[in-house]
Design a protein around this motif. Structure first.
Motif, PDB file in Angstrom:
ATOM      1  N   PRO A 262      33.143  98.154 -19.362  1.00 16.66           N
ATOM      2  CA  PRO A 262      32.463  99.258 -20.069  1.00 16.66           C
ATOM      3  C   PRO A 262      33.056  99.556 -21.442  1.00 16.66           C
ATOM      4  N   TRP A 263      33.043  98.536 -22.304  1.00 17.68           N
ATOM      5  CA  TRP A 263      33.515  98.691 -23.673  1.00 17.68           C
ATOM      6  C   TRP A 263      32.324  98.684 -24.619  1.00 17.68           C
ATOM      7  N   LEU A 264      32.426  99.478 -25.668  1.00 16.04           N
ATOM      8  CA  LEU A 264      31.417  99.498 -26.724  1.00 16.04           C
ATOM      9  C   LEU A 264      32.106  99.178 -28.045  1.00 16.04           C
ATOM     10  N   ALA A 265      31.651  98.120 -28.714  1.00 12.60           N
ATOM     11  CA  ALA A 265      32.174  97.774 -30.030  1.00 12.60           C
ATOM     12  C   ALA A 265      31.291  98.423 -31.091  1.00 12.60           C
ATOM     13  N   THR A 266      31.934  99.016 -32.111  1.00 15.10           N
ATOM     14  CA  THR A 266      31.201  99.636 -33.203  1.00 15.10           C
ATOM     15  C   THR A 266      31.692  99.065 -34.528  1.00 15.10           C
ATOM     16  N   ALA A 267      30.777  98.933 -35.492  1.00 17.97           N
ATOM     17  CA  ALA A 267      31.097  98.328 -36.787  1.00 17.97           C
ATOM     18  C   ALA A 267      30.667  99.267 -37.896  1.00 17.97           C
ATOM     19  N   SER A 268      31.495  99.384 -38.925  1.00 15.94           N
ATOM     20  CA  SER A 268      31.266 100.452 -39.900  1.00 15.94           C
ATOM     21  C   SER A 268      31.510 100.028 -41.345  1.00 15.94           C
ATOM     22  N   ARG A 269      31.018 100.880 -42.223  1.00 14.68           N
ATOM     23  CA  ARG A 269      31.293 100.727 -43.651  1.00 14.68           C
ATOM     24  C   ARG A 269      32.783 100.946 -43.962  1.00 14.68           C
ATOM     25  N   ASP A 270      33.501 101.604 -43.078  1.00 15.58           N
ATOM     26  CA  ASP A 270      34.923 101.871 -43.336  1.00 15.58           C
ATOM     27  C   ASP A 270      35.813 100.645 -43.142  1.00 15.58           C
ATOM     28  N   LYS A 271      35.181  99.471 -42.985  1.00 14.13           N
ATOM     29  CA  LYS A 271      35.877  98.177 -42.907  1.00 14.13           C
ATOM     30  C   LYS A 271      36.650  98.006 -41.604  1.00 14.13           C
ATOM     31  N   THR A 272      36.157  98.618 -40.550  1.00 14.20           N
ATOM     32  CA  THR A 272      36.781  98.425 -39.242  1.00 14.20           C
ATOM     33  C   THR A 272      35.745  98.112 -38.181  1.00 14.20           C
ATOM     34  N   ILE A 273      36.216  97.414 -37.151  1.00 14.28           N
ATOM     35  CA  ILE A 273      35.494  97.257 -35.884  1.00 14.28           C
ATOM     36  C   ILE A 273      36.344  97.957 -34.839  1.00 14.28           C
ATOM     37  N   LYS A 274      35.728  98.840 -34.068  1.00 16.56           N
ATOM     38  CA  LYS A 274      36.478  99.564 -33.056  1.00 16.56           C
ATOM     39  C   LYS A 274      35.890  99.284 -31.677  1.00 16.56           C
ATOM     40  N   VAL A 275      36.778  99.212 -30.698  1.00 14.09           N
ATOM     41  CA  VAL A 275      36.378  98.973 -29.309  1.00 14.09           C
ATOM     42  C   VAL A 275      36.724 100.217 -28.503  1.00 14.09           C
ATOM     43  N   TRP A 276      35.708 100.791 -27.872  1.00  6.86           N
ATOM     44  CA  TRP A 276      35.853 102.030 -27.125  1.00  6.86           C
ATOM     45  C   TRP A 276      35.677 101.777 -25.631  1.00  6.86           C
ATOM     46  N   ASP A 277      36.594 102.296 -24.834  1.00  5.17           N
ATOM     47  CA  ASP A 277      36.437 102.282 -23.381  1.00  5.17           C
ATOM     48  C   ASP A 277      35.553 103.466 -23.028  1.00  5.17           C
ATOM     49  N   MET A 278      34.353 103.183 -22.518  1.00  6.07           N
ATOM     50  CA  MET A 278      33.365 104.227 -22.275  1.00  6.07           C
ATOM     51  C   MET A 278      33.334 104.684 -20.822  1.00  6.07           C
ATOM     52  N   HIS A 279      34.331 104.274 -20.036  1.00  4.13           N
ATOM     53  CA  HIS A 279      34.426 104.748 -18.665  1.00  4.13           C
ATOM     54  C   HIS A 279      35.045 106.142 -18.685  1.00  4.13           C
ATOM     55  N   GLY A 280      34.212 107.140 -18.466  1.00  5.04           N
ATOM     56  CA  GLY A 280      34.678 108.519 -18.586  1.00  5.04           C
ATOM     57  C   GLY A 280      34.656 108.950 -20.042  1.00  5.04           C
ATOM     58  N   LYS A 281      35.660 109.672 -20.481  1.00 10.96           N
ATOM     59  CA  LYS A 281      35.740 110.116 -21.858  1.00 10.96           C
ATOM     60  C   LYS A 281      36.043 108.926 -22.762  1.00 10.96           C
ATOM     61  N   PRO A 282      35.301 108.773 -23.877  1.00  5.99           N
ATOM     62  CA  PRO A 282      35.528 107.627 -24.762  1.00  5.99           C
ATOM     63  C   PRO A 282      36.974 107.548 -25.230  1.00  5.99           C
ATOM     64  N   ASN A 283      37.534 106.353 -25.121  1.00  7.84           N
ATOM     65  CA  ASN A 283      38.919 106.139 -25.504  1.00  7.84           C
ATOM     66  C   ASN A 283      39.014 104.901 -26.388  1.00  7.84           C
ATOM     67  N   LEU A 284      39.653 105.027 -27.549  1.00  7.06           N
ATOM     68  CA  LEU A 284      39.781 103.906 -28.468  1.00  7.06           C
ATOM     69  C   LEU A 284      40.800 102.902 -27.937  1.00  7.06           C
ATOM     70  N   GLU A 285      40.331 101.686 -27.656  1.00  8.94           N
ATOM     71  CA  GLU A 285      41.188 100.639 -27.108  1.00  8.94           C
ATOM     72  C   GLU A 285      41.758  99.724 -28.192  1.00  8.94           C
ATOM     73  N   TYR A 286      40.911  99.306 -29.130  1.00 11.94           N
ATOM     74  CA  TYR A 286      41.330  98.351 -30.153  1.00 11.94           C
ATOM     75  C   TYR A 286      40.669  98.703 -31.486  1.00 11.94           C
ATOM     76  N   THR A 287      41.356  98.362 -32.577  1.00 10.48           N
ATOM     77  CA  THR A 287      40.797  98.494 -33.916  1.00 10.48           C
ATOM     78  C   THR A 287      41.073  97.213 -34.695  1.00 10.48           C
ATOM     79  N   ILE A 288      40.030  96.641 -35.264  1.00 15.60           N
ATOM     80  CA  ILE A 288      40.143  95.453 -36.101  1.00 15.60           C
ATOM     81  C   ILE A 288      39.911  95.873 -37.546  1.00 15.60           C
ATOM     82  N   TYR A 289      40.831  95.495 -38.436  1.00 13.74           N
ATOM     83  CA  TYR A 289      40.732  95.856 -39.847  1.00 13.74           C
ATOM     84  C   TYR A 289      40.211  94.658 -40.640  1.00 13.74           C
ATOM     85  N   THR A 290      39.121  94.852 -41.338  1.00 12.66           N
ATOM     86  CA  THR A 290      38.506  93.779 -42.123  1.00 12.66           C
ATOM     87  C   THR A 290      38.644  94.094 -43.607  1.00 12.66           C
TER      88      THR A 290
END
Length: 294
Positions: A206-234
């Motif tokens: 249950p992970w959700l990856a999000t991609a943004s103009r802020d030059k990052t990709i973030k991976v959120w654990d969506m089991h229960g309250k969203p929790n930031l698992e990983y951040t990729i800096y581009t």
């Protein structure tokens, strides 16, 4: 099976989006002036049909996004710049394959997504800040979801919970909704410091990856309250993101501007790109002219 080599086709206009059929034997590409289905061969794409037919082409053919049903092999949907969501039936006799046009959005539709197990359900996200769930059997809007945020850039049904979908918006937020209840979202949180352009559910966890103009990709654990698992800096704004099948920790991305590459990352090593593919001539997230599989 998708061929292991790289094959490429050049088109007469920008391709904004592509989608594979459920068997990965055909690909559809859609854009402002292109809307075609190709068969995927061992070393080439073979054109199956050109869906832009007729003398009086309208804005329904000017597509921002295209989706192929994961259940119905002949069903496609496109998101148009004039606010239309168009459903196409490749099995329909005659040249025109247009099955139905939903004109419920009043601004550009950025994304369309089929439900993974219910073939009659299709969801859309629009510049008007709304998401609409369409019932393809009844040919009507089943529910409208009002985000109370800016433009919805991506919307995706969850593979883990049948009635859950995620939506990401221009103001950096992620919303999680129950598709049966349109009164309010289940969760909302600020994911990025800039607009979120894309999201993708992990197929296995249950992970959700999000991609943004802020030059990052973030991976959120969506089991229960969203929790930031990983951040990729581009080094550039990220326009698209997609989990790699059968590789738990690998995700692919492409920049909104800057280069023409598809980057592959291991989320456990966010500062080191695992690999990249440079065969595009124009940025794939910025309306590239080339459709390819590598």
């Amino acid at each position: 099976m998708i061929p292991s080599n790289t094959i490429c086709v050049s088109q007469e206009g920008p391709a904004n989006a592509l989608a594979l059929n459920k068997d990965c034997t055909q690909v559809v590409i859609a854009g402002r002036n292109v809307f075609k289905v190709f068969s995927i061969g061992e070393d080439e794409f073979s054109e199956v049909c050109n869906l832009r037919v007729g003398k009086n082409l309208n804005l329904n053919f000017s597509s921002i996004d295209v989706a192929w049903s994961t259940i119905e092999e002949n069903t496609l949907a496109t998101a148009a710049t004039n606010g239309a969501v168009v459903v196409w039936n490749l099995g329909r006799s005659g040249r025109s394959k247009q099955e139905h046009v939903f004109s419920d959005h009043k601004r550009t539709v950025n994304k369309v997504s089929f439900h993974l197990t219910e073939p009659s359900l299709l969801i859309s996200g629009s510049q008007d800040g709304m998401m609409k769930c369409f019932d393809l059997r009844m040919k009507e809007v089943a529910r409208t979801f009002i985000s109370n945020t800016e433009s919805i850039r991506d919307v995706q049904f969850s593979p883990h919970q049948a009635h859950t979908f995620a939506a990401v918006s221009e103001n950096g937020t992620v919303q999680v909704w129950d598709s049966r209840r349109s009164e309010r979202c289940l969760q909302q949180f600020t994911a990025h410091s800039g607009p979120v352009f894309a999201c993708d559910w992990h197929p296995d966890v249950p992970w959700l990856a999000t991609a943004s103009r802020d030059k990052t990709i973030k991976v959120w654990d969506m089991h229960g309250k969203p929790n930031l698992e990983y951040t990729i800096y581009t080094i550039a704004s990220v326009g698209h993101v997609k989990w790699r099948p059968q590789k738990k920790y690998q995700v692919a991305s492409c920049a909104l501007v800057l280069d023409c590459a598809v980057h592959v990352w291991d989320v456990r090593r966010p500062h080191h790109m695992r690999s990249w593919m440079q065969q595009h001539r124009i940025c794939p997230a910025g309306c590239g002219h080339y459709c390819q599989l590598a």
